[in-house]
Enzyme design. Structure first.
Site, mmCIF file in Angstrom:
data_model
loop_
_atom_site.group_PDB
_atom_site.id
_atom_site.type_symbol
_atom_site.label_atom_id
_atom_site.label_comp_id
_atom_site.label_asym_id
_atom_site.label_seq_id
_atom_site.Cartn_x
_atom_site.Cartn_y
_atom_site.Cartn_z
ATOM 1 N N ASP A 68 1.236 4.967 2.130
ATOM 2 C CA ASP A 68 1.992 3.859 1.543
ATOM 3 C C ASP A 68 1.348 3.383 0.239
ATOM 4 O OD1 ASP A 68 4.179 1.966 1.726
ATOM 5 O OD2 ASP A 68 2.630 0.455 2.004
ATOM 6 N N ASP A 71 2.005 6.372 -2.532
ATOM 7 C CA ASP A 71 3.326 6.711 -3.080
ATOM 8 C C ASP A 71 3.625 5.982 -4.387
ATOM 9 O OD1 ASP A 71 3.861 4.193 -2.009
ATOM 10 O OD2 ASP A 71 5.339 4.897 -0.558
ATOM 11 N N ASP A 89 10.924 2.715 -0.563
ATOM 12 C CA ASP A 89 9.590 2.315 -0.117
ATOM 13 C C ASP A 89 9.632 1.014 0.678
ATOM 14 O OD1 ASP A 89 6.738 2.419 0.046
ATOM 15 O OD2 ASP A 89 6.613 1.002 -1.605
ATOM 16 N N ASP A 93 8.996 0.604 4.653
ATOM 17 C CA ASP A 93 7.875 -0.264 5.033
ATOM 18 C C ASP A 93 8.244 -1.161 6.207
ATOM 19 O OD1 ASP A 93 6.181 0.735 3.120
ATOM 20 O OD2 ASP A 93 6.269 -1.023 1.802
#
Length: 194
Positions: A68, A71, A89, A93
């Site tokens: 995470d 990226d 993203d 998440d």
């Protein structure tokens, strides 16, 4: 621990940028790393469900969280940061957050875990709504996503040492998450004209 992750992000770039450059050179893009992080989060949940071993959970949580962090840096160094990747993203998440926190139902009262998951989803929602209104919400509130992940790691570690202490930290996690919701709600409401 307040905003510790926000401060550490600048330092972490020294580690993340060279790795991100290497991944870009290998032809990997940010979205594939984002999806990889989600897959690791599902594996984390599955492994915890089957084995109930916090050590496995800690390792997989760190790997998923690292993906995470990576990226966004891959998107930046490749010059392909954009709204589509940011949407993917932030959406994934939220799924990861649910998976990270759901394993606590194996150890603590399920209804309290449900409350914690709900609060953890409201916090980024309030940030998104604030920013849609032109109000800066990043760094506002006692617990952001980075701090939440640290709490999950600490609780998993404590489950190996003392379940009672882990439970107290779990309660603190819930309380601080509720405080963050209140802080962000107040932030938005106080920015409206009187």
């Amino acid at each position: 621990m307040v905003h510790m992750i926000t401060r550490l992000r600048k330092e972490s770039k020294k580690i993340l940028t060279p790795i991100a450059n290497s991944l870009v050179n290998l032809g990997l893009n940010a979205n594939s790393i984002t999806i990889g992080g989600l897959i690791l989060a599902f594996i984390y949940f599955g492994v915890m469900f089957i084995f109930r071993n916090p050590i496995y959970g800690i390792i997989l949580l760190i790997l998923s969280s690292f993906s995470d962090a990576l990226d966004g840096e891959v998107a930046r160094v490749s010059g392909k940061a954009g709204s589509r990747g940011a949407f993917l993203d932030s959406s994934l998440d939220r799924i990861e957050d649910i998976l990270f926190l759901s394993v606590f139902s194996f150890y603590f009262e399920s209804y309290l875990v449900g409350i914690l998951i709900g609060l953890s989803l409201v916090i980024p929602y309030l940030r998104a709504r604030a920013e849609a209104l032109g109000i800066k919400a990043e760094g506002k509130g006692i617990i952001e996503r980075g701090e939440r992940i640290i709490f999950v790691l600490i609780i998993l570690l404590l489950l190996l040492i003392n379940v009672n202490i882990a439970e107290y930290v779990f309660y603190i996690f819930i309380i601080l998450s509720a405080v963050t919701v209140i802080q962000r709600f107040y932030l938005v409401m106080s920015n409206f004209p009187k």
